[in-house]
Scaffold this motif. Structure first.
Motif, PDB file in Angstrom:
ATOM      1  N   THR A 220       0.803  -1.220   0.000  1.00  0.00           N
ATOM      2  CA  THR A 220       0.000   0.000   0.000  1.00  0.00           C
ATOM      3  C   THR A 220       0.834   1.268   0.000  1.00  0.00           C
ATOM      4  N   GLU A 221       1.944   1.259   0.747  1.00  0.00           N
ATOM      5  CA  GLU A 221       2.779   2.467   0.800  1.00  0.00           C
ATOM      6  C   GLU A 221       3.372   2.782  -0.564  1.00  0.00           C
ATOM      7  N   GLN A 224       0.653   4.175  -2.813  1.00  0.00           N
ATOM      8  CA  GLN A 224       0.281   5.548  -2.503  1.00  0.00           C
ATOM      9  C   GLN A 224       1.272   6.529  -3.101  1.00  0.00           C
ATOM     10  N   LYS A 225       2.573   6.182  -3.058  1.00  0.00           N
ATOM     11  CA  LYS A 225       3.613   7.047  -3.619  1.00  0.00           C
ATOM     12  C   LYS A 225       3.453   7.190  -5.132  1.00  0.00           C
ATOM     13  N   ILE A 255      -4.101   4.823   5.253  1.00  0.00           N
ATOM     14  CA  ILE A 255      -3.279   5.289   4.132  1.00  0.00           C
ATOM     15  C   ILE A 255      -4.111   5.559   2.879  1.00  0.00           C
TER      16      ILE A 255
END
Length: 298
Positions: A220-221, A224-225, A255
């Motif tokens: 997920t991180e 998101q970026k 997030i």
């Protein structure tokens, strides 16, 4: 990138690839009683829904069809079921004395040894993209004396692709994240997946680039970026359960609120009948829905 392909999740995807015991085999020729060409001597078993629909479009008789909750072509209503696409009843298939058993390449690794053990002639069709499906339709047309019909079908698909490209020419390419949900988890679809192929044809840019596989485990991180403009969520296997899973995760995982697509309300659930894990004749309708999602202001 911090995204790693997860083999065990891919096995789950295989189960969905063909999202999918009645009359005697002797009754099967009633699907096309007037056939007088080479196809009349073929005893074809279609093991996935997409293949069954293509066989119908080519006006070919079947002796076996997949077991499915989906509505299959009416002409095959009295044809025996042979089980789930991922695990067909091999003894049932064998009892139908097929000359041709048709499955898809995404299931080949698991199914090919089983068919070989029973000396059955299984062919695995590549439906991993729209063009690859068209190639297979043309091959089937040649093999079963349906060349003109196969060209007609692929010609209609080519015309739709040309219309889609014309409609999106000159428009800014949206960055797209495609999530494939399965009960309990979800994967990220690359441009090598069927839905990723549709997005690419429609002028979208998949946020996952440089990969060779169809699906990746979700991070997920990293996602998101990449800041996608649009998030497409495909729910398979148990659609209602998967959509609920998506909704809960998007609410509980903090997030997600940082994604531009979430902030602008450009998160869309793809209807399963149109957006499967392998290509199908529903592609034209899928394009119509996809364009509304990717270019909402048009």
């Amino acid at each position: 990138m911090n995204v790693k392909y997860t083999a065990w999740l891919w096995v789950i995807v295989l189960v969905l690839a063909g999202c999918s015991t009645g009359a005697r085999a002797e009754q099967s020729t009633s699907a096309n009683p007037s056939a007088t060409d080479s196809a009349s001597s073929a005893r074809i078993v279609a093991t996935t829904v997409a293949i069954t629909e293509i066989m119908s479009a080519l006006d070919l008789p079947l002796v076996g069809k997949p077991t499915s909750t989906k509505t299959l072509p009416e002409q095959y209503k009295d044809i025996p079921d042979v089980g789930n696409p991922m695990s067909p009843d091999m003894e049932k298939v064998l009892s139908l004395q097929p000359t041709d058993v048709l499955s898809v390449t995404t299931l080949q690794y698991d199914l090919e040894p089983k068919f070989k053990d029973l000396n059955m002639n299984a062919e695995f069709l590549n439906f991993e993209s729209l063009q690859k499906m068209e190639n297979e339709i043309l091959k089937m047309g040649t093999k079963f004396d349906r060349v003109a019909k196969a060209k007609e079908i692929t010609g209609q698909l080519d015309a739709k692709v040309a219309a889609v490209k014309k409609a999106t020419a000159g428009k800014k390419s949206p960055k797209v994240l495609i999530l494939l949900g399965v009960p309990g988890s979800y994967l990220v679809a690359t441009e090598h997946s069927y839905i990723g192929d549709l997005v690419k044809i429609a002028g979208g840019t998949n946020i996952v680039q440089g990969e060779s596989v169809e699906y990746l485990a979700s991070n997920t991180e990293y996602l998101q970026k990449s800041n996608p403009d649009i998030i497409l969520r495909a729910a398979h296997g148990m659609p209602e359960e998967v959509v609920k899973m998506f909704d809960e995760d998007f609410k509980s995982n903090d997030i997600w609120k940082h994604f531009n697509a979430v902030q602008t309300g450009q998160v869309y659930d793809l209807p399963e009948p149109l957006f499967g894990t392998t290509a199908s004749l529903s592609a034209p309708q899928a394009f119509d829905e996809l364009l509304k999602m990717m270019y909402p202001s048009s």
